[in-house]
Design a protein around this motif. Sequence first.
Motif, PDB file in Angstrom:
ATOM      1  N   SER A 114      27.309 -86.738 -74.023  1.00  0.00           N
ATOM      2  CA  SER A 114      28.217 -86.701 -75.185  1.00  0.00           C
ATOM      3  C   SER A 114      29.212 -87.849 -75.091  1.00  0.00           C
ATOM      4  CB  SER A 114      28.999 -85.382 -75.260  1.00  0.00           C
ATOM      5  OG  SER A 114      29.960 -85.318 -74.226  1.00  0.00           O
ATOM      6  N   ALA A 115      29.854 -88.154 -76.211  1.00  0.00           N
ATOM      7  CA  ALA A 115      30.926 -89.152 -76.180  1.00  0.00           C
ATOM      8  C   ALA A 115      32.117 -88.606 -75.389  1.00  0.00           C
ATOM      9  CB  ALA A 115      31.357 -89.520 -77.592  1.00  0.00           C
ATOM     10  N   THR A 116      32.284 -87.307 -75.416  1.00  0.00           N
ATOM     11  CA  THR A 116      33.367 -86.692 -74.637  1.00  0.00           C
ATOM     12  C   THR A 116      33.182 -86.989 -73.150  1.00  0.00           C
ATOM     13  OG1 THR A 116      33.526 -84.954 -76.310  1.00  0.00           O
ATOM     14  CG2 THR A 116      34.515 -84.479 -74.162  1.00  0.00           C
TER      15      THR A 116
ATOM     16  N   SER B 124      42.790 -88.492 -84.589  1.00  0.00           N
ATOM     17  CA  SER B 124      41.460 -88.605 -84.002  1.00  0.00           C
ATOM     18  C   SER B 124      40.996 -87.210 -83.634  1.00  0.00           C
ATOM     19  CB  SER B 124      41.481 -89.488 -82.755  1.00  0.00           C
ATOM     20  OG  SER B 124      40.151 -89.683 -82.277  1.00  0.00           O
ATOM     21  N   PHE B 125      39.756 -87.143 -83.160  1.00  0.00           N
ATOM     22  CA  PHE B 125      39.255 -85.887 -82.621  1.00  0.00           C
ATOM     23  C   PHE B 125      39.892 -85.687 -81.244  1.00  0.00           C
ATOM     24  CE2 PHE B 125      35.699 -83.437 -80.551  1.00  0.00           C
ATOM     25  CZ  PHE B 125      35.972 -82.257 -81.230  1.00  0.00           C
TER      26      PHE B 125
ATOM     27  N   ALA C 272      38.911 -85.050 -78.436  1.00  0.00           N
ATOM     28  CA  ALA C 272      38.240 -85.646 -77.267  1.00  0.00           C
ATOM     29  C   ALA C 272      38.872 -86.983 -76.867  1.00  0.00           C
ATOM     30  CB  ALA C 272      36.751 -85.841 -77.551  1.00  0.00           C
ATOM     31  N   SER C 273      39.428 -87.714 -77.844  1.00  0.00           N
ATOM     32  CA  SER C 273      40.046 -89.023 -77.545  1.00  0.00           C
ATOM     33  C   SER C 273      41.214 -88.896 -76.583  1.00  0.00           C
ATOM     34  CB  SER C 273      40.563 -89.692 -78.821  1.00  0.00           C
ATOM     35  OG  SER C 273      39.553 -89.826 -79.764  1.00  0.00           O
TER      36      SER C 273
ATOM     37  N   VAL D  23      40.988 -95.932 -81.554  1.00  0.00           N
ATOM     38  CA  VAL D  23      39.967 -95.208 -82.319  1.00  0.00           C
ATOM     39  C   VAL D  23      39.691 -95.991 -83.595  1.00  0.00           C
ATOM     40  CG1 VAL D  23      39.403 -93.015 -83.439  1.00  0.00           C
ATOM     41  CG2 VAL D  23      40.866 -93.028 -81.403  1.00  0.00           C
TER      42      VAL D  23
ATOM     43  N   ASP E 123      37.338 -96.033 -78.521  1.00  0.00           N
ATOM     44  CA  ASP E 123      36.588 -94.851 -78.946  1.00  0.00           C
ATOM     45  C   ASP E 123      35.953 -95.218 -80.285  1.00  0.00           C
ATOM     46  OD1 ASP E 123      35.526 -92.523 -79.875  1.00  0.00           O
ATOM     47  OD2 ASP E 123      37.262 -91.260 -79.418  1.00  0.00           O
TER      48      ASP E 123
ATOM     49  N   SER F  92      33.325 -93.864 -81.600  1.00  0.00           N
ATOM     50  CA  SER F  92      32.437 -92.757 -81.999  1.00  0.00           C
ATOM     51  C   SER F  92      31.999 -92.868 -83.457  1.00  0.00           C
ATOM     52  CB  SER F  92      33.136 -91.414 -81.789  1.00  0.00           C
ATOM     53  OG  SER F  92      33.302 -91.175 -80.416  1.00  0.00           O
ATOM     54  N   HIS F  93      32.883 -93.466 -84.299  1.00  0.00           N
ATOM     55  CA  HIS F  93      32.574 -93.596 -85.726  1.00  0.00           C
ATOM     56  C   HIS F  93      31.911 -94.923 -86.049  1.00  0.00           C
ATOM     57  CE1 HIS F  93      36.358 -90.924 -86.753  1.00  0.00           C
ATOM     58  NE2 HIS F  93      35.539 -90.347 -85.898  1.00  0.00           N
TER      59      HIS F  93
ATOM     60  N   SER G 194      29.398 -92.177 -80.036  1.00  0.00           N
ATOM     61  CA  SER G 194      28.903 -90.791 -80.072  1.00  0.00           C
ATOM     62  C   SER G 194      27.612 -90.723 -80.874  1.00  0.00           C
ATOM     63  CB  SER G 194      29.934 -89.868 -80.730  1.00  0.00           C
ATOM     64  OG  SER G 194      29.367 -88.583 -80.958  1.00  0.00           O
TER      65      SER G 194
ATOM     66  N   LYS H 174      27.425 -88.210 -86.780  1.00  0.00           N
ATOM     67  CA  LYS H 174      27.742 -89.628 -86.593  1.00  0.00           C
ATOM     68  C   LYS H 174      26.629 -90.500 -87.181  1.00  0.00           C
ATOM     69  CE  LYS H 174      31.480 -88.171 -84.755  1.00  0.00           C
ATOM     70  NZ  LYS H 174      31.802 -87.858 -83.383  1.00  0.00           N
TER      71      LYS H 174
ATOM     72  N   GLY I 294      25.054 -86.484 -77.491  1.00  0.00           N
ATOM     73  CA  GLY I 294      24.869 -87.695 -76.697  1.00  0.00           C
ATOM     74  C   GLY I 294      25.970 -88.701 -76.930  1.00  0.00           C
TER      75      GLY I 294
ATOM     76  N   TYR J  23      42.048 -86.312 -89.541  1.00  0.00           N
ATOM     77  CA  TYR J  23      42.048 -85.180 -88.648  1.00  0.00           C
ATOM     78  C   TYR J  23      43.403 -84.488 -88.672  1.00  0.00           C
ATOM     79  CZ  TYR J  23      37.922 -87.278 -86.416  1.00  0.00           C
ATOM     80  OH  TYR J  23      36.679 -87.791 -86.181  1.00  0.00           O
TER      81      TYR J  23
HETATM   82  C1  LIG Z   1      32.795 -87.160 -82.462  1.00  0.00           C
HETATM   83  C2  LIG Z   1      33.925 -87.800 -81.761  1.00  0.00           C
HETATM   84  C3  LIG Z   1      34.121 -87.671 -80.387  1.00  0.00           C
HETATM   85  C4  LIG Z   1      33.303 -86.774 -79.524  1.00  0.00           C
HETATM   86  O1  LIG Z   1      31.957 -87.012 -79.591  1.00  0.00           O
HETATM   87  P1  LIG Z   1      30.920 -86.011 -78.897  1.00  0.00           P
HETATM   88  O2  LIG Z   1      29.684 -86.845 -78.793  1.00  0.00           O
HETATM   89  O3  LIG Z   1      30.772 -84.865 -79.857  1.00  0.00           O
HETATM   90  O4  LIG Z   1      31.458 -85.599 -77.599  1.00  0.00           O
HETATM   91  C5  LIG Z   1      35.159 -88.386 -79.803  1.00  0.00           C
HETATM   92  N1  LIG Z   1      35.978 -89.145 -80.537  1.00  0.00           N
HETATM   93  C6  LIG Z   1      35.840 -89.266 -81.867  1.00  0.00           C
HETATM   94  C7  LIG Z   1      36.778 -90.155 -82.621  1.00  0.00           C
HETATM   95  C8  LIG Z   1      34.822 -88.581 -82.524  1.00  0.00           C
HETATM   96  O5  LIG Z   1      34.707 -88.671 -83.859  1.00  0.00           O
END
Ligand SMILES: *Cc1c(COP(=O)(O)O)cnc(C)c1O
Length: 388
Positions: free
Chosen positions: A53-55, A79-80, A82-83, A131, A157, A159-160, A183, A188, A195, A327
Motif C-alpha cells: 500500500s502507499a501507507t 490530505s488523507f 496516511a500522509s 501532497v 506523497d 498518491s494522486h 498509491s 487512484k 498497493g 479532505y
Molecule cells: C490513497 C492515499 C494514500 C494511501 O494510499 P493506500 O494505497 O490506500 O495506502 C495516502 N495518501 C494520499 C494522499 C492518498 O490519497
Amino acid sequence: MIPYGKQNINQSDIDAVTDVLNSAWLTQGDKVPAFESAIAKYCHVNFAVATNSATSSLHIACLALGLSTGDRVWTSPISFVASSNCALYCGARIDFVDINQDTANICINALKNKLIAAKKLKELPTILIVVHMAGLSCQMKEIAKLAKEYNFSIIEDASHAIGAKYQQKPVGNCQYSDITVFSFHPVKIITTAEGGVCVTNSTVLNEKLTLYRSHGIRKSKEIMANQGDWYYEQELLGFNYRMTDIQAALGLSQLKRLDEFVSKRQELASKYLEGLANLPLRPQLQSTESHSSYHLFIIRLTKGSPITRKELFEQLRALNIGVNVHYIPIYQQPYYQQFGFAEKDFPNAQQYYEECISLPMYPDLSHKDFDYIISNIINLLSEKPNER
Ligand SMILES: *Cc1c(COP(=O)(O)O)cnc(C)c1O
C-alpha cells in the motif's frame, strides 16, 4: 449511484492476473521486479520499491530517511490521514503547513514563515511530506530550495499523481525530492487492488527501502557464498510490506493504459470547466508548470452560491451522483485532538474544507452520466430569484 472514482479493468488485466495464478510464483516471483522496473522507467527515476500500500510505502520512506522518536515531520492538513500517520508510526511529532487557497497544495509562503519561526525555536522538521492534491504537483523547485536552506528531506506523497507532469517531466522523477510515493488503490489512477511504491534516485535509500519492506532481511549472493545457500541476515527491524506477483501483474497491465487514462481524465476536466463556467464556484487553479493527472475533480463553492456545500452534497447524492469531500483537515480527526492543534492556525484549510466537493472523475464516465451531473449542478447552483 454514479461513483466519484472507479477502476477500469479489461480482459488483458484479467489474463495477466490469471497467468500468475497458474504459475509457480504467487509472490516473490519475477512480476514485482518487472513492475518496479516499468514504474522506474515511466517516472525517469533510478529505483522503485513496490509495497502492499502507499501507507506502507510512506512508513518505510520515513524509516529509510532515518526518522525516529522526537523528530519532526510537516505535511499538508488537506490530505488523507496516511500522509501524517506515517510520522506517528516512527514516534515522530507531526505538524501541518497551511494550504494555498488556489491550488489546495502546501502554501510556499506559509512554509517559509513556519520555517523561519521554527529555526528560532530550534524546532525545524526532519522531513516535509508534500501532497500533490488531486494530481496537481506542488511547486517542487521552490520547496527543494527551502529544503536545502533548512536542511530537511522531502517525501512526495504522489498518491494522486502518477501520470502527472511537473516542468514537463514525470512526477516521481525525484529531481526535487528524496522519495516519491504512489498509491494503486482502486480509486487512484492505476490499480493493483491494494498497493503502493516508493521511487528514488538514491542507491542508499533504495537499499534501505528494500530491507524495511521485507523484515530487514538481506539475502545476498556474497553472504550466501560464505555460509551456504540457506543463509540470510536480518540487519534491522523491518516488516512484511511486500506486494504480491498477482498485484504486480495487474499493475504492469494497467501501466500500459496509464497515459490513456490520464488523457481521458484531462478531457473530462476540460469538459467540466466548460460546462460549469459562470456558476458560483471555483475549480482548483492549474498552472503551466504542472499538468494534473486529475485523480479528483474538486470544485469549491464561492460566496454567491445559493446553497451550502452540505446542501449541494446531499442533493447530488439524492440524485444518485456520488460526490465526495476531499479532505477533512487531518488535525480535526478525533485521534489528532491529543496533539492540540488549533483551527485558527490553518485558516485556508478550514475555509477549503467548508467549500470543497469532489465530482465524479474516472475514464469510463459516460457522456450520459456526465451531462446528467452537469445539468443538475447548474440547476442547483443557478440563482432562483422567484424563490427568494
Ligand atoms: C490513497 C492515499 C494514500 C494511501 O494510499 P493506500 O494505497 O490506500 O495506502 C495516502 N495518501 C494520499 C494522499 C492518498 O490519497
